[in-house]
Each structure stands twice: as structure tokens, then as C-alpha cells.
Design a protein around this motif. Structure first.
Motif, short mmCIF file in Angstrom:
data_model
loop_
_atom_site.label_atom_id
_atom_site.label_comp_id
_atom_site.label_asym_id
_atom_site.label_seq_id
_atom_site.Cartn_x
_atom_site.Cartn_y
_atom_site.Cartn_z
N ARG A 72 -63.96 -2.19 -18.72
CA ARG A 72 -64.54 -3.44 -19.22
C ARG A 72 -64.02 -4.61 -18.40
N GLU A 76 -68.03 -10.65 -21.54
CA GLU A 76 -69.12 -9.81 -22.00
C GLU A 76 -70.24 -9.72 -20.97
N MET A 79 -73.79 -3.08 -19.05
CA MET A 79 -73.08 -1.96 -18.43
C MET A 79 -73.94 -1.37 -17.33
N ARG A 130 -60.59 -6.31 -12.89
CA ARG A 130 -61.53 -6.62 -13.98
C ARG A 130 -62.28 -7.92 -13.72
N SER A 135 -69.45 -4.13 -18.24
CA SER A 135 -68.71 -2.87 -18.17
C SER A 135 -69.28 -2.00 -17.06
#
Length: 404
Positions: A72, A76, A79, A130, A135
Motif C-alpha cells: 500500500r 488512497e 490497485m 511507498r 496499492s
């Protein structure tokens, strides 16, 4: 080792620092090859490393030995899926590299060890930074080499467990120069079906052929006749390849067998061509066998659908590759390949692209894919990792949901 071509990536230094480790992982996997649905050691290493990297979720046991890691990002977002295949081939390696296969009759002759290692390197760098929104599902697939592991992963809920909007595959390509990429639009890898035809008759002594029914003679005529299908039944504006690669008769010089068996494959891009080829093979087998006083028993198995790259995603992949190596190193036109590829099952569920990454270099003898002297070019590792990271950067930029 072959010099690594220059490429442009904001991750360049991190990729370069990891290159040696990924090469070691790749060579270890090469030394201990495992064939389809038997990738127990390989899957164990993949899962162990993903957990050690701090990947958020590690899903195991999908399609027996498949592994999916989910990383992740910092915010937000959707994916995406990145896929590598893990299995080796049932072949005896003839090369003499220090990391030569230690398993008799098995070797990584298609570079899946390289694909797995590159995706592991990508996972490590993604988990460390990250620096993306959303994701990334890291899909380590078993049994690409004829076993249909991609189909089984989809059937066992791959995209329910990891709800990817798009999915992206990569394959090393020793027919293209190192430092190049080829993201075709449209037909890329052929659909492939398998067939076995048993010709049944009456065996006899080879010196008394009139006392039996010669199944080998009938099967030999069938081998020749089948070649008329792509040449005389399929339109010259369409593509099909039919290859009879197996022929089994008697094990003795003086015995004419009760049964002769041939086997082979049909390769195609259009469903109508597949249907035509199957119908003609069945008709020829039945008619020729009967003409020689034999009976034909036909086992025709529909295996992999063709891998058809959607045009929009192919254009997107080309742009990503161009950002990495430059427009002159990205080939948008190339003959499609008549080999099969079960990434097609994933492309039938989600849009995406299957890209070829060149590995040929003057000072590296790669050999041919599926040949017993094949040798993956480790100099291509940074380019593969760079491409996957560039996909993530472009598809999941951290500022995509910033409100201005």
C-alpha cells in the motif's frame, strides 16, 4: 557481465544498489528449478522475502503455489497488478554456468527465474518508499509453461483477493537488443490448443503386413494431411500454425502396432480460425483412418486463449518504456509470437499490457527461449525493475488526489 544500457529513472541509484542482490536471487532460483504447480521452494522464498521487505499482505496457496504480495502506498488510490511467472521447464540444461541447474531434467530455459527476481526487487523498493497513491499487487504465478496457472489463479479468485484495475506482464526477449522494449497493440502471443490422435488397427509382424492393419502408415498420412489445414483451409489473410511434434508407434523393428499416436498443437489469434482448425483435424483424422481400415480416437484440448493487448494500454506502456529508455528503443511494431502465454487469462479479466524486454547483447550468449543452452542476461535486471517502477509512478502518482 554485460554493461547495463543507460536508462532514465528517478529510482536509478536505488535500482543500481540492488542489482547485485537481485542477480544472486535469480541465480539461486536458476540452480533449483521447479516445474508447474511444484514451485514449493520458489514460492517459499518469494513469500519469505516479501514478508521481510515489509509488504503489507502476503497471500499464498493461490493455484497451489501462487503468491500475491500487496503493498500500500502513502495515500488512497486504485490497485494495479504486476505479474511474474515462476516455473521452469522439463529440460536438461547443457550450459556450464556456475549456477547451472542442480535438478536433473529441469531448468529455467525461459527466464522465469529472472522475472521472479526482478519482481522481488520491485517489491523491496516499493515497500521501502511507498511513494505512490493506491496499492500494488505483486503476482507471482505458477505453471505458465502449459499448466495454465494464470487460469487457475483467476478461477481461484485472484482479482477478488486483489481487485486490480489493470494488470501488467513482462517477458525477457533474447531476439531484441538489450535496452529495448516492445509493447505491441493487439495480437501478441498466440492462443494454443493441444491434440492427441490415436489411430487404432490390427497389429502384426512387419514381415506379414497383409495380416494386419498398418496404423503407422495411416498416422503418417495424417501427419502430412494436417499440414494442409493452415495452407489450404485458413484464409491467407489470417494466421494459424499447426505442428505435429509427437509420433509414437511400436518399440520394435519387427512389430506393426495395434495403435499409433500423434500429438501436436494448434496456434491461432482468432476464435473462428481455432474452430476451423479443430473441425478440419477431426474430419481428416476420421476420414484418413477409415480409409486405411483404422479408427481414430481424437482428444482435442482447448488450452490458452491468445494474449491480445488492448490498444490504449499498449500505447500507455509504450510511453512508460519511452520515458525509461527513449523513443528510439521502443518498438511499437513487430511480428506477434506464435508461442502461447497464459497471461491471456488475466488480460481477459482486466485491461493491461504484456511487454517484451530485449536482452540480446554482443558479449552475452542468451541462446533461444526453451533451448537447453538458454542463459538469462542479468544486465537486463535494472531495466525490468525500472519499467515496473515507472508503471507505478505513472499510474499511481502521489499527487493524483490532491485538491487544489
Amino acid at each position: 557481465m554485460t554493461d547495463i544500457p543507460a536508462f532514465s529513472s528517478r529510482h536509478h541509484n536505488r535500482i543500481a544498489a540492488l542489482h547485485g542482490d537481485v542477480t544472486e536471487w535469480r541465480r539461486d532460483l536458476h540452480a533449483y528449478p521447479e516445474t508447474g504447480f511444484e514451485e514449493v521452494r520458489t514460492a517459499g522464498i518469494v513469500a519469505e522475502k516479501l514478508r521481510a521487505f515489509g509488504v503489507d499482505e502476503v497471500l499464498t496457496g493461490i493455484a497451489t503455489t501462487g503468491v500475491v504480495g500487496i503493498v500500500r502506498g502513502r495515500s488512497e488510490g486504485p490497485m494495479i497488478g504486476l505479474r511474474a511467472d515462476m516455473d521452469a521447464l522439463p529440460m536438461q540444461e547443457v550450459g556450464d554456468v556456475p549456477y547451472k541447474s542442480t535438478v536433473p531434467g529441469k531448468m529455467h530455459a525461459c527466464g522465469h527465474d529472472g522475472h521472479t527476481a526482478m519482481l522481488l526487487g520491485t517489491a523491496k523498493l516499493l515497500a521501502e518508499s511507498r511513494d505512490f497513491a493506491g496499492s500494488v499487487a505483486l503476482i507471482f504465478q505458477p505453471a505458465e509453461e502449459g499448466g495454465g496457472g494464470g487460469r487457475v489463479m483467476v478461477e481461484e479468485g485472484l482479482f477478488e483477493k486483489a481487485n486490480c484495475e489493470t494488470v501488467w506482464g513482462l517477458h525477457n526477449w533474447p531476439d531484441l537488443p538489450l535496452g529495448t522494449f516492445c509493447p505491441l497493440a493487439g495480437p501478441t502471443m498466440a492462443g494454443i490448443d493441444y491434440f492427441d490422435i490415436a489411430v487404432l488397427g490390427q497389429g502384426t509382424h512387419a514381415g506379414m503386413p497383409h495380416d494386419g492393419v498398418d496404423t503407422v502408415l495411416a498416422a503418417a498420412h495424417l501427419v502430412t494431411a494436417i499440414q494442409s489445414v493452415p495452407g489450404r483451409n485458413v484464409s491467407p489473410h489470417k494466421t494459424a500454425t499447426i505442428g505435429v511434434s509427437m509420433f509414437r508407434g511400436s518399440d520394435a523393428y519387427v512389430v506393426m502396432p495395434d495403435e499409433a499416436v500423434i500429438g501436436g498443437s494448434v496456434r491461432y489469434f482468432e476464435p473462428g480460425v481455432r474452430d476451423l482448425a479443430e473441425a478440419r483435424i477431426r474430419s481428416l483424422a476420421t476420414g484418413i483412418a477409415e480409409g486405411f481400415g483404422c479408427e481414430a480416437v481424437i482428444d482435442y484440448r482447448k488450452n490458452y486463449p491468445p494474449a491480445i493487448n488492448p490498444p490504449a494500454e499498449a500505447e500507455f506502456a509504450a510511453g512508460v518504456a519511452e520515458s525509461l529508455v527513449g523513443a528510439d528503443k521502443v518498438f511499437r511494431e513487430h511480428d506477434p509470437c506464435m508461442a502461447g502465454e497464459d497471461f491471456s487469462f488475466m488480460l481477459n479479466e482486466r485491461p493491461g499490457n504484456y511487454i517484451w524486454m530485449g536482452t540480446a547483447a554482443p558479449d552475452h550468449a542468451s541462446g533461444k527461449l526453451h533451448y537447453p543452452d538458454y542463459n538469462f542476461n542479468d544486465a537486463s535486471i535494472p531495466l525490468g525493475i525500472g519499467y515496473w517502477l515507472a508503471l507505478v509512478d505513472t499510474l499511481l502518482p502521489v499527487n493524483r488526489y490532491d485538491v487544489t
